[in-house]
Design an enzyme around this catalytic site. Sequence first.
Site, PDB file in Angstrom:
ATOM      1  N   LYS A  35       0.822  -1.210   0.000  1.00  0.00           N
ATOM      2  CA  LYS A  35       0.000   0.000   0.000  1.00  0.00           C
ATOM      3  C   LYS A  35       0.857   1.261   0.000  1.00  0.00           C
ATOM      4  CE  LYS A  35      -3.709  -2.361   2.482  1.00  0.00           C
ATOM      5  NZ  LYS A  35      -4.561  -2.570   1.346  1.00  0.00           N
ATOM      6  N   CYS A  36       1.903   1.247  -0.774  1.00  0.00           N
ATOM      7  CA  CYS A  36       2.881   2.328  -0.822  1.00  0.00           C
ATOM      8  C   CYS A  36       2.827   3.000  -2.189  1.00  0.00           C
ATOM      9  CB  CYS A  36       4.269   1.729  -0.577  1.00  0.00           C
ATOM     10  SG  CYS A  36       5.652   2.879  -0.692  1.00  0.00           S
ATOM     11  N   GLY A  37       3.174   4.263  -2.236  1.00  0.00           N
ATOM     12  CA  GLY A  37       3.258   4.948  -3.517  1.00  0.00           C
ATOM     13  C   GLY A  37       4.293   4.332  -4.443  1.00  0.00           C
TER      14      GLY A  37
END
Length: 164
Positions: A35-37
Site C-alpha cells: 500500500k505504498c506509492g
Amino acid sequence: MSVLDLPIGTLEGAPSSLGELADGNALLVVNVASKCGLTPQYTALEKLAGDYAGRGLTVVGVPCNQFGEQEPGSPAEIRTFCSTSYGVSFPLTEKVEVNGPGRHPVYQVLTGTADADGAAGDVQWNFEKFVLAPDGTVVARHRPTTVPDDPTVLASIDTALATR
C-alpha cells in the site's frame, strides 16, 4: 557466517535463508509493501526477475510494515495481492522489521552497506534495494526512489553476475 546463511522464513512460514532462496544466484533483495506509492515498482521487479533469471539473478521481496503501516496484510493477503495485482512470481519472505531494535539479522548485515553517496544505516522507506553477489557480498545499495530498472541498479546486477 554469511548473510546467505542467516535464517529468514518464506512468506508461507517455511524455514529458509537467502542462500536457499538464491540457490547459487546473485540476489536483488528489496523490502516491499502493498500500500505504498512505490508499490508499482513490483512491475519492474517482476520483469527483472524474468529477464535475469537465466543469467543467474534471483529477486527476493521482503515484506515490511514499518513505514506508514503500508504492509498490514497477512501472508495470504500479501501473496494474493502480489500475484493478482503484479503477477509476482519471485520469492517473498516472512514479514520482518528492517530498522530499530527488532531489525531482522539479515538487515543488520545489509544496512551496514553504504549507498552511492556513502551513507549506511537505516533503510529509508519501502523498496530499498540491495544487490548481492552469489557469495553473499553486498555489491550495491540503492535507495527506494531508484527504480529497479534504473541503469545504476542494472550495472550493479551486472557486477554481481560477473562474479559467478
